[in-house]
Design a protein around this motif. Structure first.
Motif, PDB file in Angstrom:
ATOM      1  N   MET A  21       0.849  -1.195   0.000  1.00 57.64           N
ATOM      2  CA  MET A  21       0.000   0.000   0.000  1.00 57.64           C
ATOM      3  C   MET A  21       0.886   1.247   0.000  1.00 57.64           C
ATOM      4  SD  MET A  21      -3.059   0.759   2.672  1.00 57.64           S
ATOM      5  CE  MET A  21      -4.079   2.195   2.685  1.00 57.64           C
ATOM      6  N   PRO A  22       0.653   2.180  -0.902  1.00 57.50           N
ATOM      7  CA  PRO A  22       1.495   3.379  -0.915  1.00 57.50           C
ATOM      8  C   PRO A  22       1.397   4.152   0.406  1.00 57.50           C
ATOM      9  CG  PRO A  22       0.264   3.193  -2.963  1.00 57.50           C
ATOM     10  CD  PRO A  22      -0.295   2.153  -2.022  1.00 57.50           C
ATOM     11  N   TRP A  25      -1.525   6.587   1.069  1.00 58.72           N
ATOM     12  CA  TRP A  25      -2.851   6.132   1.533  1.00 58.72           C
ATOM     13  C   TRP A  25      -2.775   5.605   2.963  1.00 58.72           C
ATOM     14  CZ3 TRP A  25      -6.031   8.599  -1.215  1.00 58.72           C
ATOM     15  CH2 TRP A  25      -5.752   8.845  -2.568  1.00 58.72           C
ATOM     16  N   ARG A  28      -3.135   8.981   4.700  1.00 58.87           N
ATOM     17  CA  ARG A  28      -4.427   9.648   4.544  1.00 58.87           C
ATOM     18  C   ARG A  28      -5.595   8.799   5.054  1.00 58.87           C
ATOM     19  NH1 ARG A  28      -5.360  13.941   1.626  1.00 58.87           N
ATOM     20  NH2 ARG A  28      -7.420  13.102   1.137  1.00 58.87           N
ATOM     21  N   ASP A  29      -5.639   7.540   4.622  1.00 58.69           N
ATOM     22  CA  ASP A  29      -6.821   6.722   4.923  1.00 58.69           C
ATOM     23  C   ASP A  29      -6.661   5.932   6.217  1.00 58.69           C
ATOM     24  OD1 ASP A  29      -7.824   7.705   2.598  1.00 58.69           O
ATOM     25  OD2 ASP A  29      -7.799   5.829   1.480  1.00 58.69           O
ATOM     26  N   PHE A  38      -3.098  13.886  -2.499  1.00 61.96           N
ATOM     27  CA  PHE A  38      -3.060  13.036  -3.694  1.00 61.96           C
ATOM     28  C   PHE A  38      -3.274  13.920  -4.923  1.00 61.96           C
ATOM     29  CE2 PHE A  38      -6.056  10.632  -6.611  1.00 61.96           C
ATOM     30  CZ  PHE A  38      -5.055   9.948  -7.280  1.00 61.96           C
ATOM     31  N   GLY A  39      -2.329  13.828  -5.880  1.00 68.69           N
ATOM     32  CA  GLY A  39      -2.502  14.621  -7.090  1.00 68.69           C
ATOM     33  C   GLY A  39      -2.418  13.811  -8.363  1.00 68.69           C
ATOM     34  N   CYS A  40      -1.521  12.835  -8.393  1.00 63.18           N
ATOM     35  CA  CYS A  40      -1.328  12.081  -9.633  1.00 63.18           C
ATOM     36  C   CYS A  40      -1.139  10.592  -9.384  1.00 63.18           C
ATOM     37  CB  CYS A  40      -0.126  12.623 -10.407  1.00 63.18           C
ATOM     38  SG  CYS A  40       1.455  12.295  -9.597  1.00 63.18           S
ATOM     39  N   GLY A  41      -0.549  10.234  -8.252  1.00 63.55           N
ATOM     40  CA  GLY A  41      -0.337   8.823  -7.944  1.00 63.55           C
ATOM     41  C   GLY A  41       0.821   8.206  -8.696  1.00 63.55           C
ATOM     42  N   TYR A 100      -4.026  23.492  -2.307  1.00 62.02           N
ATOM     43  CA  TYR A 100      -3.978  22.030  -2.346  1.00 62.02           C
ATOM     44  C   TYR A 100      -2.571  21.496  -2.563  1.00 62.02           C
ATOM     45  CZ  TYR A 100      -5.547  17.279  -3.260  1.00 62.02           C
ATOM     46  OH  TYR A 100      -5.760  15.918  -3.189  1.00 62.02           O
TER      47      TYR A 100
ATOM     48  N   ILE B 209     -11.650  16.190  -0.491  1.00 58.89           N
ATOM     49  CA  ILE B 209     -11.013  14.880  -0.489  1.00 58.89           C
ATOM     50  C   ILE B 209     -10.544  14.465   0.916  1.00 58.89           C
ATOM     51  CG2 ILE B 209      -8.603  15.594  -0.909  1.00 58.89           C
ATOM     52  CD1 ILE B 209      -8.535  13.455  -3.173  1.00 58.89           C
ATOM     53  N   TYR B 218     -14.871   3.775   1.116  1.00 57.27           N
ATOM     54  CA  TYR B 218     -14.229   4.470   0.001  1.00 57.27           C
ATOM     55  C   TYR B 218     -14.676   3.825  -1.312  1.00 57.27           C
ATOM     56  CZ  TYR B 218     -11.185   6.258   3.686  1.00 57.27           C
ATOM     57  OH  TYR B 218     -10.704   6.872   4.814  1.00 57.27           O
ATOM     58  N   ASN B 261     -10.250   1.433   1.725  1.00 53.00           N
ATOM     59  CA  ASN B 261      -9.335   2.567   1.526  1.00 53.00           C
ATOM     60  C   ASN B 261      -9.328   2.949   0.053  1.00 53.00           C
ATOM     61  OD1 ASN B 261      -6.822   1.358   0.126  1.00 53.00           O
ATOM     62  ND2 ASN B 261      -7.193  -0.060   1.841  1.00 53.00           N
ATOM     63  N   THR B 262      -8.813   4.125  -0.244  1.00 54.15           N
ATOM     64  CA  THR B 262      -8.872   4.663  -1.611  1.00 54.15           C
ATOM     65  C   THR B 262      -8.038   3.827  -2.572  1.00 54.15           C
ATOM     66  OG1 THR B 262      -8.985   6.851  -0.580  1.00 54.15           O
ATOM     67  CG2 THR B 262      -8.590   6.788  -2.940  1.00 54.15           C
ATOM     68  N   TRP B 263      -6.870   3.409  -2.095  1.00 52.17           N
ATOM     69  CA  TRP B 263      -5.966   2.651  -2.953  1.00 52.17           C
ATOM     70  C   TRP B 263      -6.604   1.333  -3.406  1.00 52.17           C
ATOM     71  CZ3 TRP B 263      -2.937  -1.792  -1.254  1.00 52.17           C
ATOM     72  CH2 TRP B 263      -1.993  -2.205  -2.212  1.00 52.17           C
ATOM     73  N   PHE B 266      -9.253   2.106  -6.008  1.00 51.67           N
ATOM     74  CA  PHE B 266      -8.672   2.348  -7.340  1.00 51.67           C
ATOM     75  C   PHE B 266      -8.280   1.023  -8.008  1.00 51.67           C
ATOM     76  CE2 PHE B 266      -6.827   6.874  -6.397  1.00 51.67           C
ATOM     77  CZ  PHE B 266      -8.083   7.421  -6.572  1.00 51.67           C
ATOM     78  N   PRO B 337      -8.087  16.056  -7.278  1.00 50.29           N
ATOM     79  CA  PRO B 337      -8.973  15.296  -8.158  1.00 50.29           C
ATOM     80  C   PRO B 337     -10.415  15.370  -7.640  1.00 50.29           C
ATOM     81  CG  PRO B 337      -6.991  14.037  -7.660  1.00 50.29           C
ATOM     82  CD  PRO B 337      -6.997  15.230  -6.746  1.00 50.29           C
ATOM     83  N   LYS B 411     -17.091   7.894   0.355  1.00 46.22           N
ATOM     84  CA  LYS B 411     -16.276   8.905  -0.331  1.00 46.22           C
ATOM     85  C   LYS B 411     -15.863   8.350  -1.683  1.00 46.22           C
ATOM     86  CE  LYS B 411     -12.163  10.306   1.334  1.00 46.22           C
ATOM     87  NZ  LYS B 411     -11.365  11.223   2.166  1.00 46.22           N
ATOM     88  N   THR B 413     -13.580   8.926  -4.802  1.00 44.31           N
ATOM     89  CA  THR B 413     -12.416   9.691  -5.242  1.00 44.31           C
ATOM     90  C   THR B 413     -12.094   9.324  -6.678  1.00 44.31           C
ATOM     91  OG1 THR B 413     -11.553   9.625  -2.978  1.00 44.31           O
ATOM     92  CG2 THR B 413     -10.011  10.279  -4.709  1.00 44.31           C
ATOM     93  N   TRP B 414     -11.832  10.335  -7.476  1.00 42.54           N
ATOM     94  CA  TRP B 414     -11.404  10.109  -8.864  1.00 42.54           C
ATOM     95  C   TRP B 414      -9.884  10.024  -8.879  1.00 42.54           C
ATOM     96  CZ3 TRP B 414     -14.530  12.058 -13.481  1.00 42.54           C
ATOM     97  CH2 TRP B 414     -15.898  12.173 -13.173  1.00 42.54           C
ATOM     98  N   SER B 415      -9.353   9.049  -9.604  1.00 46.56           N
ATOM     99  CA  SER B 415      -7.910   9.056  -9.831  1.00 46.56           C
ATOM    100  C   SER B 415      -7.611  10.167 -10.836  1.00 46.56           C
ATOM    101  CB  SER B 415      -7.459   7.708 -10.387  1.00 46.56           C
ATOM    102  OG  SER B 415      -7.993   7.536 -11.693  1.00 46.56           O
ATOM    103  N   ARG B 416      -6.331  10.510 -10.984  1.00 45.55           N
ATOM    104  CA  ARG B 416      -6.003  11.519 -12.004  1.00 45.55           C
ATOM    105  C   ARG B 416      -6.389  11.008 -13.389  1.00 45.55           C
ATOM    106  NH1 ARG B 416      -6.206  16.429 -11.804  1.00 45.55           N
ATOM    107  NH2 ARG B 416      -4.981  16.376  -9.899  1.00 45.55           N
TER     108      ARG B 416
END
Ligand code: FES
Ligand code: FES
Lengths: 158, 707
Positions: A21-22, A25, A28-29, A38-41, A100, B209, B218, B261-263, B266, B337, B411, B413-416
């Motif tokens: 898991m990054p 996350w 954050r989670d 989170f902007g691009c991943g 942000y 977010i 999520y 979780n978000t990951w 996704f 996002p 929640k 969430t959109w990925s980029r």
């Protein structure tokens, strides 16, 4: 699942997460530290920048197991009360617009200033061009980094 | 805002997700959390709450997406309220008819707030003063309010706002409270530091977010890669095998994966196996879109403007030129996002969103849940950028559908990749110009034929609008302020199979590039200086002429520049403001460098000059991204780019030094968020022409070789 122990903002921290898991996350989670964004991943926008053992690191692109035993600092832990020289300079110059990207910008700038206490414009560009700001605060960021360097030289709280 | 603090947990067995989860029961009053901290804040009127500790809470009914509304709208209220600026805090209120439309677009916040907010501040002050006068049994004219304190001019005693707020809240507001004259302003016109800065440098600001609600799950949504496509069937076996994935739910535009979780969400959305009905838009690709738009511009279209007679003008011109201009589809790509948190219960619905369209989401929530409007609460969060994308409501609709199905807070969430590939876009467009000069080389005629999907459709596909004109698609050309004897603008509503919407500065984003470049071409064809030609054509538009002259003077137009540096100029009148920019560029071995931009703006009465300057710098960088490299291409109805590595934006090392000059004015305020965007591309391209003799007629500039 794996149990991972590391230091987070100066305190011992344990998490039980999937080892791949990054870190983003996990922060954050799992831990609810939402200051890291989170902007691009994929390590191309800089929004998720934290310090791992003092190095500017993209939290979206390092896995949880990588941080085992390491020292992680997020925007929440950069200073106790927003008084790191970079934060003070940011406030003085009123840098953020939407704000942000700014956690990442600040963490990137702080890591740079820890190594290079008096960066030139070119030095700043070389590091900060990897941090996207869609609101276009770049000119203000550059000015604030110069100001932060001054504050740091005067013995700012770090 | 800490959502958890304002609610409590209750265990329940969730339906579709089959989990034991808590759900959140919000308290109806946004004030609950404040109450504990400040005593009992009295609601003096819709906009102003004052605590017994003299804290002042101002309601910001417009979203903060970086443009400074929290600070500048507070300045409008506080100016007339005469409160202590240091005690001001702000809140985003729930939907209330007292605020009118709650949403931000079209750079409207200051313009639409200018009268109502000052009036609200003045009325609140009047109520506080009257309450004090009652207490002292004197006339209100014998009271004076300043800095949160009311002074009794008869006996020099004082009362703070906090001491009379409760009493004031029970009085009937007066109808006509006079407003200050500009000479009396203490806050308006001052560069008050932004109220939102401190939290934005410590990571404390809560964006959409960042919302966390007890019991929240999520979700991520797999959407059809072709716009408008529908799910035929799906298999979630592989997705559900991913650790953390709980369930998959079909919604109207795709399949949502629910996870802890978000990951995982996704990863689950990626692992879904979905059979799509791609629908009619699968046939579109960029080459064919350009070709069909270009063909359209050869036909007469719906008339968007007619001055004189274009055909007569062209027939009588001493010299004629024509040119074809093009701009691509663009994504907004705000740094945050898209996302939305929703909780749908039998007895109510809560939505937490970083949105530019609160009122629209409230309506959509009523429609999806079937609940009456008074059971729906919209919790506005800070926006990590919007640029028009968040003026839509699609992201909230998805969250509401999922929340309705799974009955726990969720929640989405959109990925980029989702953001770039499943969005609504600034449309691609093509404009064909023909123009001519009189015998002395001055512009005599300008005709334009525009093919552009409608921009104001909020996610519509365009095409076949019965010959009408979409005003947002022609703005920037149809409203060119130049006095040219013959001007004719035609419009075609075309479609590229891509949903389109507002994008910061809307039609001006491409049309000002087209129009200001072609006017430059006319100047060059007539052997004239581009500033000189504009001056002559703007003689009857003094405010635009004023900024042109100011920018030219400050940039040193016509004066020697460093070796290899060249100037280009462009002007625009949009959103009630007047803006001119002079760009200084060099082109070395085909490589463009934008060194400096001098911008002059006349946006009427300025509320906060520092924020105006910040918005200009912001707009220039935003426009620069599009000018230099912004381009989405379509193949098989799909967007081919997916993340910032393929849809790159301007970086620090590409950003010019920006110098801003504001024209002092007491005219009604103009908009600012979009004012600086339109002129940067044409100013740069006109400078490129000065440097190289190459005319860039297609954006992004990277599509044209400058070598
Ligand atoms: S989210 Fe990590 S670099 Fe963009
Ligand atoms: S301040 Fe908005 S993205 Fe940087």
């Amino acid at each position: 699942m794996a149990t991972i122990r590391f230091t987070l903002n100066g305190k011992p921290q344990t998490v039980d997460v999937a080892p791949e898991m990054p870190l983003l996350w996990v922060l954050r989670d799992t831990l609810g530290l939402t200051g890291t964004k989170f902007g691009c991943g994929m390590a191309i926008c800089g929004a998720c920048t934290v310090h791992v053992n003092g190095q500017s690191t993209r939290a979206c692109s390092v896995q949880a197991n990588y941080i085992a035993g390491k020292n992680v600092v997020t925007i929440e832990g950069l200073s106790a009360d927003g008084t790191h020289p970079v934060q003070r300079a940011w406030i003085e110059k009123d840098v953020p617009q939407c704000g942000y990207c700014q956690s990442g910008q600040i963490m990137g700038a702080a890591a740079m200033l820890a190594k290079n206490s008096k960066p030139s414009d070119a030095d700043i560009d070389e590091v900060m061009k990897f941090h996207i700001c869609r609101c276009g605060t770049y000119q203000d960021i550059r000015a604030a980094i110069h100001r932060a360097a001054e504050l740091q030289a005067k013995g700012g709280v770090g | 805002m800490n959502a958890s603090r304002r609610g409590f947990l209750k265990s329940t067995s969730a339906g579709a997700a089959g989990l034991l989860l808590g759900f959140y029961l919000p308290e109806r009053s946004e004030l609950a959390a404040q109450t504990a901290a400040t005593g009992t804040p009295a609601k003096v009127n819709a906009w102003v709450r004052i605590g017994t500790d003299d804290s002042v809470t101002l309601m910001i009914h417009k979203s903060e997406m970086g443009q400074g509304t929290v600070t500048s709208l507070s300045q409008l209220l506080a100016e007339e309220l005469e409160c202590d600026w240091k005690k001001v805090r702000t809140e985003f209120p729930p939907i209330d008819p007292a605020f009118g439309l709650q949403g931000v677009f079209g750079s409207q916040s200051i313009r639409s707030g200018w009268m109502p907010l000052r009036t609200a501040g003045a009325q609140a002050r009047d109520l506080l003063v009257r309450a004090a006068a009652d207490r002292w049994a004197i006339d209100k004219a014998e009271c004076h309010a300043a800095n949160g304190v009311i002074s009794n001019t008869v006996n020099a005693s004082k009362l703070t706002f906090g001491q009379v707020a409760e009493a004031a809240s029970k009085l009937t507001p007066s109808a006509n409270v006079p407003l200050k004259t500009p000479a009396q302003y203490k806050l308006i016109g001052k560069s008050m530091p932004r109220l939102d800065t401190k939290d934005k440098v410590t990571g404390a600001t809560k964006f959409g977010i960042d919302v966390r609600v007890p019991g929240m799950v999520y979700a991520a949504v797999a959407r059809c890669p072709v716009f408008g496509g529908k799910v035929v069937s799906f298999d979630a076996t592989k997705a559900k095998a991913i650790a953390g994935v709980k369930d998959a739910v079909q919604i109207s535009n795709g399949v949502a994966v629910i996870a802890d979780n978000t990951w995982a969400a996704f990863a689950g959305a990626k692992a879904l196996e979905i059979k799509w009905d791609e629908g009619p838009n699968a046939v579109f690709n960029s080459g064919a879109i350009r070709k069909s738009f270009t063909e359209q511009t050869m036909q007469p279209g719906a008339s968007a403007r007619k001055v004189g007679n274009g055909a007569i003008g062209l027939n009588t011109a001493a010299k004629k030129i024509d040119a074809l201009y093009e701009a691509p589809f663009l994504a907004h790509a705000p740094m945050e996002p898209l996302n939305c948190v929703a909780h749908v219960r039998a007895d109510g619905c809560d939505v937490w969103a970083s949105t530019q369209m609160q009122t629209g989401i409230a309506g959509l929530a009523a429609q999806i849940t079937g609940l009456p409007p008074n059971k729906i609460t919209i919790h506005t969060q800070y926006l990590g950028g919007g640029f028009g994308r968040r003026a839509g409501t699609d992201y909230a609709g998805e969250a509401l559908e999922i929340a309705k199905a799974i009955k726990v807070p969720v929640k989405v969430t959109w990925s980029r990749e989702h953001d770039i590939q499943n969005g609504n876009y600034r449309p691609a467009s093509v404009t064909r110009f023909a123009g001519g000069l009189d015998a002395d080389g001055w512009p005599l005629v300008l005709t334009a034929n525009i093919a552009c999907p409608p921009m104001g459709g909020g996610g519509s596909f365009g095409g076949g609008r019965g010959g009408g004109v979409d005003s947002t698609s022609v703005e920037g050309i149809a409203d060119l302020r130049y006095s040219i004897p013959h001007m004719q603008v035609d419009y075609h509503s075309v479609t590229g199979g891509v949903p389109t919407t507002y994008w910061r500065a809307v039609g001006y984003t491409q049309n000002t590039f087209f129009g200001e470049s072609f006017v430059d071409e006319l100047a060059v064809a007539g052997g004239k200086d581009p500033v000189e030609v504009r001056r002559r054509l703007l003689a009857s538009t003094p405010r635009l002429l004023g900024v042109l002259n100011l920018a030219a003077e400050k940039a040193g137009w016509g004066k020697p520049l460093p070796a290899g540096h060249h100037h280009g100029v462009a002007v625009v009148n949009n959103i009630g403001s007047f803006t001119a920019q002079v760009a200084e560029v060099s082109v070395t071995a085909g490589k463009l460098k934008v060194h400096k931009v001098v911008c002059a703006t006349d946006c009427g009465q300025v509320v906060n000059p520092a924020i105006v300057e910040q918005q200009i710098r912001s707009a220039i960088v935003f426009g620069l991204s599009a000018a230099l490299k912004g381009e989405l291409t379509i193949d098989g109805g799909r967007v081919q780019q997916s993340n910032f590595h393929q849809y790159d934006v301007a970086r620090m090392d590409e950003t010019p030094a920006v110098e801003v000059h504001i024209v002092p004015s007491t005219e009604a305020p103009g908009g600012m968020g979009e004012a600086g965007v339109p002129t940067i591309a044409p100013a740069i391209c006109n400078a490129i022409f000065a440097a190289t003799g190459k005319r860039v007629r297609r954006l992004p500039i990277s599509a044209t070789s400058l070598a």
